[in-house]
Design an enzyme around this catalytic site. Structure first.
Site, PDB file in Angstrom:
ATOM      1  N   ASP A 144      -4.899   0.176  -4.426  1.00 42.83           N
ATOM      2  CA  ASP A 144      -4.613   1.367  -3.626  1.00 42.83           C
ATOM      3  C   ASP A 144      -4.473   1.009  -2.154  1.00 42.83           C
ATOM      4  O   ASP A 144      -5.467   0.789  -1.459  1.00 42.83           O
ATOM      5  CB  ASP A 144      -5.745   2.378  -3.828  1.00 42.83           C
ATOM      6  CG  ASP A 144      -5.461   3.708  -3.143  1.00 42.83           C
ATOM      7  OD1 ASP A 144      -4.339   3.891  -2.633  1.00 42.83           O
ATOM      8  OD2 ASP A 144      -6.363   4.560  -3.127  1.00 42.83           O
ATOM      9  N   ASP A 198       2.068   3.680  -0.395  1.00 42.92           N
ATOM     10  CA  ASP A 198       0.809   3.965  -1.074  1.00 42.92           C
ATOM     11  C   ASP A 198       0.878   3.614  -2.551  1.00 42.92           C
ATOM     12  O   ASP A 198       1.478   4.339  -3.344  1.00 42.92           O
ATOM     13  CB  ASP A 198       0.448   5.443  -0.907  1.00 42.92           C
ATOM     14  CG  ASP A 198      -0.826   5.816  -1.644  1.00 42.92           C
ATOM     15  OD1 ASP A 198      -1.725   4.958  -1.736  1.00 42.92           O
ATOM     16  OD2 ASP A 198      -0.923   6.946  -2.141  1.00 42.92           O
TER      17      ASP A 198
END
Length: 923
Positions: free
Chosen positions: A84, A284
Site C-alpha cells: 500500500d 496508490d
C-alpha cells in the site's frame, strides 16, 4: 458470484492518530504494564548496503489486491501483507487480544514484553509526524489509529521487532523496524477484508518501511513495484532502477500531502485534448481501481460511451462494477475487447512529453460472466471528494519507481510476470551448502546489443514473479540456423548409463558427476539436480560472474548456437513459445532459482561423449545452456562448472536421450553418507522390491502424493503434506508450521537426555554431548525416526531415521596434511592433523523453508536421500526408493570403479558464517 469474490479496496490513509494509552485502553490490550525501553532513535544513514527483492502475488480481479510475504520476529513468522503506497504505517493483526481480526489466532502476531515502543520514543514521533504525541508519563505506550478512505479503521500500539531480509548481494540483514500491532479492526466496506495479515505501508513519511530501511543504512530510500496478471515483484533500494527508458515526473511537495502525488496533468483521449486540465493524482497500490473526481469521471465516461456509439457492445448489469458492456459472445480477456476502446493519457505539464498512458487494459476488466467493465470509478461517490487516485488497475504492466531520494516518480512498460535482473553484476559467490535449487522459470529473452529493457506482454511460469528482463549480448557470437533435430519415435533402447558420483551432504553440501563435452572432449563437473530441467555450464562468451578460470570454461563455437525458431529452443521454453523477431536470432534463456540466484545465457547443441553400461561409446549432440551471466546471493564460490538438469521436462538431458531411442526416461541415484555414490540414466539398474509412489503429472517437479507425518511410530497430526524430491538441496525444508511441529517433537524427545543446545555456525539448531561426537552413529540413539506415510498407496512410507536428518559438524579450522593442501581428495579423516574443540556437535538438517523463502513448499533434500537408491520413473510417473549400499558401484561394472567410490573432500569449505543459513543455495 463475482461481487462476493472481488475485494475492492480504497485504502488511502486519511490520517494516523497517536492516541493516549489512558484514554483508549492501549495498555489494557496487553494485559500488563511493560518496563521502559531504550530509545530507538533513527540513526543517520551510514553506507547503503544493497537492495531487497520480494515476489508479489495477487491480481486486480477477482482478488482485488497484491501482497508480499514478510517474516517478522526471531524466529521469523511469515505474514502476508497488502502492499500500500497510500499508507505510511505498516501493521499486522495482533493477538493482544484482538477485536475484529480476520485470521485464526495462531496466525496473528504475538507481541512480547520488550517489543513495545514508548510514547516519547523518536519512532513514535515519526509515526505521528508532524504532530507530536501527547505523553502523560515516560512509560506510556505509543498507540495509534489509522482511518482509511473506505471508512475502515485500525487501532493498536507501535512495536519494534526483527525483519530478516535477504539482500540481493547475498547478505542477510536483520533490522529492527517499527510497525503497528493492530488489535482493534473495523471494516466498513461492501466486501469482506482481504485475507492478508495486515498492510505494508510504503508511503513517504519516516514511519514507512522504505524510510526506516534507508535510515538504518540498509537500502536507499527508493522502492519500486511491478504488478502482473497474478504476480509481480517489489523491491527496496536502487539496484533495479533502470538507467534509461523510464518516464519521470516530480512528486508534489505540498506540506499537507503525505501521499505520492503528481501533477498537474492534462487529460487526453485518443491522443486528443479533452479540455480537462490541472489534474493532480495519487499513486496508490492500496486501491484496486482508479478513482476520479466527479467532473473528470463524467468526462471520461461520456468519451467512452461516445466512442462505443455504433459498435456492437451493449450495456449490461454486472455485480462486479457499476458500468459494464456485453458482446454477442462472452469475452475471455481484455485483449478480446480492447479494440472497442481507446487510450487515455495524463500529460503532465511542466515536463517535456511526460505522459502516463492508460490503454484499455489499464482501465477495463473482464468478469466471470464474460462482460467487460469500466475500472475507473466515481471518487465522489466513494467519499474521496475531489481526490484522484491511480489504483492497481492502471499500474498493471508497468515498473513504477518511487525515488524519495530525488522526490521523483517514474514508470516504464514492463512484463511484470517476470523478475527484474539487476544491472549491477557483482561477482558470484555461492554457498556450498545449497538452498533448494528448484527451478522457477526459464525466461524467453530476445537478442539485443548492450543492456536494454525488454517489454513483453507474455505470461510465464506459475512459480516466479518476474518482470523487466535485461538482455545481454553473447559477445560476438552470431546465431545460425541448424538442421532440424526432430526426435524419432521410440523403437528400442540400447542400454543405460552409469556415472560415479562425488561429494557429500556435509561439509561440501553437494554431489556431482563429470561429463565430457565437445570435440575434442573437455571434462566438466556438474552438480546433479532433480529440481531443474535445463543443463547448463559456465561459458566463455565472455562471462560475467563465472567462478571458474577461463581455461576451465566451456568455449562455444558459432556453428553450435541454436536459433530461436529451432524446435530445440521451443523445447527449452515449453510450455511458452520463444519470441523470435528474426528466424536466425539466437535462442536465449534465463533461469531463476528459489534462492534468488539466476543464470542467463544462450542455448547451444554440442557433442556429449557417453559410455553405455554395455561398453559401447557414443558421441551425441545434446541441447544445453551456455551460461555467460551468473548471479547468486551466497558467499561461496560454486563448486561445479554447472548444473545437470534431471527434472521431468523435455529439455532435460534424460528426456533428450529418451527421444533419441537411447535409453528409457528413468533415472536413479544412490548417495552415500560417507561421500560419493552413483547416478544412472535408464532402467537397467532398477531393482525389485522398490517402494513406489505416484508423482503429480501436473507439476514441473517430482511432487509426491499427500502424506501423513509420524514421529517415533506415532501420528503427529500433520497430514496432507506434499514434498518435492530435490537432489539440488543439501538439506530438507518444511513449511513453517510443519517445521515447528517436527522440531518441537524432536526437542520433546530429548528431554532428560545428556544433550545441551549449542550454537554452531553450520546450522541453526545444534546439540552437544559430554564429549564431541565423531559421527551421527554416536548420537542417533538419542533421536527417533520420522516417517512420511503416503496416501493413495498401499502402505508406502519414507522413513527418515536420525542419520537422514542429522549431521555432526566439523570445524572450519581443520588442518590437513601438507600433501592435501592443494585440495586433493583424501580417503578418510585420519589425514586431518587435529580437529577443533568447536566441532563434534549434532545439528538438525531439517530447516525452516518459510524462512528460506520457500513459503509452504516442502523439499526432501540430499540429507534425507542418502543410503537409499531413489528412482525417478518418468515413463510411469512414479518415484521409488529402497535402502542400498551407496558406497559401491553396481556389481555389473569393473571392480576398479567399485573400490574407488568413497571419495569425500576436504572439510574446510562450506561452513556458514552466520548462525542461520543464508539461502542455502548455489547457482
Amino acid at each position: 458470484m463475482a461481487d462476493q469474490k472481488m475485494k475492492e479496496r480504497i485504502r488511502v490513509s486519511l490520517m494516523i492518530m497517536v492516541l493516549s494509552a489512558s484514554l483508549l485502553g492501549c495498555l489494557a490490550a496487553t494485559g500488563q504494564n511493560q518496563p521502559p525501553r531504550k530509545s530507538t532513535s533513527i540513526h543517520p544513514r551510514a553506507g547503503v548496503r544493497s537492495s531487497v527483492f520480494l515476489p508479489v502475488s495477487g491480481n486486480v480481479y477477482p482478488l482485488g489486491y497484491y501482497s508480499v510475504t514478510i517474516g517478522i520476529g526471531n524466529p521469523p513468522k511469515p505474514f502476508q501483507l497488502d502492499i500500500d503506497t497510500g499508507s505510511d504505517l505498516t501493521w499486522v493483526q495482533c493477538d493482544a487480544p484482538c477485536t475484529g481480526c480476520t485470521l485464526p489466532r495462531d496466525q496473528l502476531y504475538n507481541p512480547s514484553k520488550n517489543n513495545f515502543v514508548d510514547c516519547k520514543d523518536p519512532i513514535c514521533l515519526a509515526v505521528n509526524s508532524p504532530n507530536p504525541p501527547q505523553c502523560k508519563n515516560p512509560n506510556e505506550k505509543c498507540c495509534f489509529q489509522v482511518q482509511y478512505a473506505d471508512h475502515g479503521s485500525v487501532l493498536g500500539f507501535i512495536v519494534l521487532d526483527t525483519f530478516p531480509l535477504r539482500l540481493v548481494n547475498g547478505t542477510l540483514s536483520k533490522p529492527h523496524l517499527a510497525f503497528g500491532c493492530g488489535h482493534r479492526l473495523q471494516n466498513r466496506g461492501l466486501h469482506p477484508p482481504t485475507p492478508t495479515a495486515g498492510v505494508l505501508g510504503l508511503g513517504k513519511s519516516k514511519a514507512s518501511i522504505s524510510s526506516q530501511l534507508s535510515s538504518l543504512g540498509v537500502t536507499k530510500n527508493v522502492f519500486g513495484h511491478c504488478l502482473g496478471d497474478n504476480r509481480g515483484f517489489l523491491f527496496f533500494g536502487a539496484d533495479f532502477v533502470p538507467k534509461s527508458g523510464m518516464t519521470w515526473t516530480r512528486m508534489l511537495q505540498s506540506s499537507s500531502d503525505k501521499h505520492y502525488s503528481s501533477g498537474p496533468a492534462e487529460l487526453l483521449f485518443s491522443e486528443k485534448p479533452t479540455g480537462i486540465k490541472g489534474v493532480n493524482v495519487i499513486f496508490d497500490t492500496g486501491s484496486t481501481y482508479t478513482y476520479l473526481n466527479l467532473k473528470v469521471y463524467e468526462t471520461v465516461l461520456n468519451l467512452i460511451r461516445k466512442n462505443l456509439s455504433g459498435k456492437q457492445l451493449h450495456d449490461v448489469k454486472d455485480n462486479a462494477l457499476p458500468i459494464c458492456w456485453k458482446d454477442t459472445k462472452p469475452f475471455k480477456s481484455v485483449r478480446d475487447a480492447r479494440n472497442y476502446f481507446s487510450t487515455f493519457a495524463l500529460s503532465f505539464t511542466g515536463s517535456s512529453n511526460v505522459q502516463l498512458q492508460l490503454p484499455p487494459e489499464n482501465y477495463l476488466i473482464v468478469t466471470e460472466q464474460g462482460n467487460v467493465c469500466l475500472g475507473i470509478l466515481n471518487g465522489a461517490e466513494a467519499g474521496l471528494g475531489t481526490t484522484n487516485v491511480i489504483g492497481d488497475i492502471s499500474l498493471q504492466g508497468k515498473l513504477v519507481i518511487y525515488d524519495n531520494e530525488n522526490q521523483m516518480i517514474g514508470w516504464a512498460n514492463a512484463d511484470c510476470n517476470r523478475k527484474t535482473r539487476s544491472k549491477k553484476k557483482n561477482p558470484i559467490k555461492t554457498q556450498l551448502v545449497r538452498f533448494p535449487r528448484i527451478q522457477l522459470s526459464v525466461q524467453v529473452l530476445k537478442k539485443e546489443d548492450g543492456c536494454k529493457e525488454k517489454q513483453s506482454n507474455s505470461g510465464t511460469d506459475d512459480d516466479v514473479h518476474d518482470v523487466v528482463s535485461w538482455c545481454f549480448s553473447a559477445a560476438s557470437q552470431q546465431p545460425i540456423n541448424k538442421k532440424s533435430t526432430h526426435l524419432k519415435p521410440h523403437n528400442g533402447f540400447r542400454s543405460s548409463f552409469l556415472f560415479p558420483v562425488t561429494g557429500n551432504v556435509y561439509p561440501l553440501g553437494y554431489y556431482s558427476i563429470s561429463l565430457s563435452i565437445g570435440n575434442p572432449p573437455k571434462v566438466f563437473e556438474f552438480d546433479i539436480d532433480t529440481g531443474s530441467d535445463l543443463t547448463w555450464v559456465q561459458c566463455d562468451a565472455p562471462c560475467t560472474g563465472c567462478t571458474k578460470p577461463i581455461d576451465h570454461l566451456y568455449k562455444p563455437q558459432k556453428h553450435i548456437l541454436v536459433s530461436c525458431e529451432h524446435p530445440s529452443c521451443g523445447v527449452v521454453h515449453f510450455p511458452e513459445s520463444p519470441h523470435c523477431e528474426k528466424p536466425d536470432d539466437q535462442c536465449d534463456f534465463e533461469i531463476d532459482y528459489v534462492d534468488h540466484g539466476s543464470v542467463l545465457g544462450v542455448v547451444v547443441a554440442d557433442v556429449f561423449s557417453l559410455r553405455f553400461m554395455n561398453g559401447s561409446l557414443i558421441h551425441l549432440p545434446l541441447t544445453f545452456g551456455c551460461a555467460y551471466d551468473l548471479k547468486n546471493p551466497g558467499p561461496y564460490d560454486p563448486p561445479a562448472a554447472g548444473v545437470l538438469g534431471l527434472g521431468n521436462g523435455k529439455a532435460s538431458i534424460l528426456s533428450q536421450l529418451r527421444s533419441s531411442d537411447l535409453t528409457r526416461n528413468v533415472l536413479g541415484h544412490c548417495l552415500s553418507g560417507k561421500g560419493g555414490g552413483f547416478l544412472f540414466l535408464g532402467d537397467d539398474l532398477v531393482p525389485s522390491g522398490m517402494s513406489w509412489m505416484p508423482v503429480s503429472a501436473n507439476s514441473k517437479h517430482y511432487l509426491s502424493s499427500p502424506a501423513e507425518v509420524f514421529f517415533d511410530g506415532k501420528p503427529t497430526g500433520i497430514k496432507d503434506l506434499k514434498v518435492v524430491f530435490d537432489s539440488g538441496s543439501s538439506y530438507t525444508y518444511f513449511g513453517f508450521q510443519v517445521y515447528e511441529g517436527v522440531l518441537n517433537l524432536v526437542r520433546k524427545g530429548l528431554t532428560k537426555k545428556p544433550l545441551d543446545t549449542v550454537q554452531d555456525k553450520a546450522l541453526p539448531i545444534c546439540w552437544k554431548g559430554t564429549k564431541p561426537f565423531k559421527s551421527v552413529h554416536d548420537v542417533k540413539n538419542y533421536f527417533s525416526t520420522l516417517t512420511l506415510k503416503f496416501k493413495d498407496t498401499q502402505n508406502i512410507q519414507l522413513e527418515l531415521q536420525p542419520e537422514a536428518y542429522l549431521i555432526v559438524t566439523v570445524s572450519r579450522s581443520l588442518v590437513l596434511q601438507q600433501n592435501d593442501i592443494k585440495g586433493h581428495a583424501y580417503n578418510n579423516t585420519s589425514n586431518m592433523l587435529f580437529r577443533s574443540q568447536e566441532d563434534g556437535n549434532a545439528c538438525f538438517g531439517i530447516l525452516n523453508g518459510t524462512e528460506a523463502g520457500l513459503g509452504d513448499l516442502n523439499v526432501i533434500g540430499d540429507i534425507s536421500l542418502i543410503g537409499k537408491m531413489v528412482v525417478y520413473d518418468n515413463e510411469k510417473q512414479r518415484i521409488g526408493w529402497i535402502s542400498a549400499d551407496c558406497n559401491r558401484l553396481p556389481n555389473s561394472l569393473d571392480s576398479n570403479y567399485k573400490e574407488d567410490i568413497q571419495r569425500p573432500y576436504a572439510a574446510n569449505f562450506g561452513i556458514l558464517e552466520e548462525n542461520h543459513p543464508k539461502t542455502q543455495g548455489s547457482s
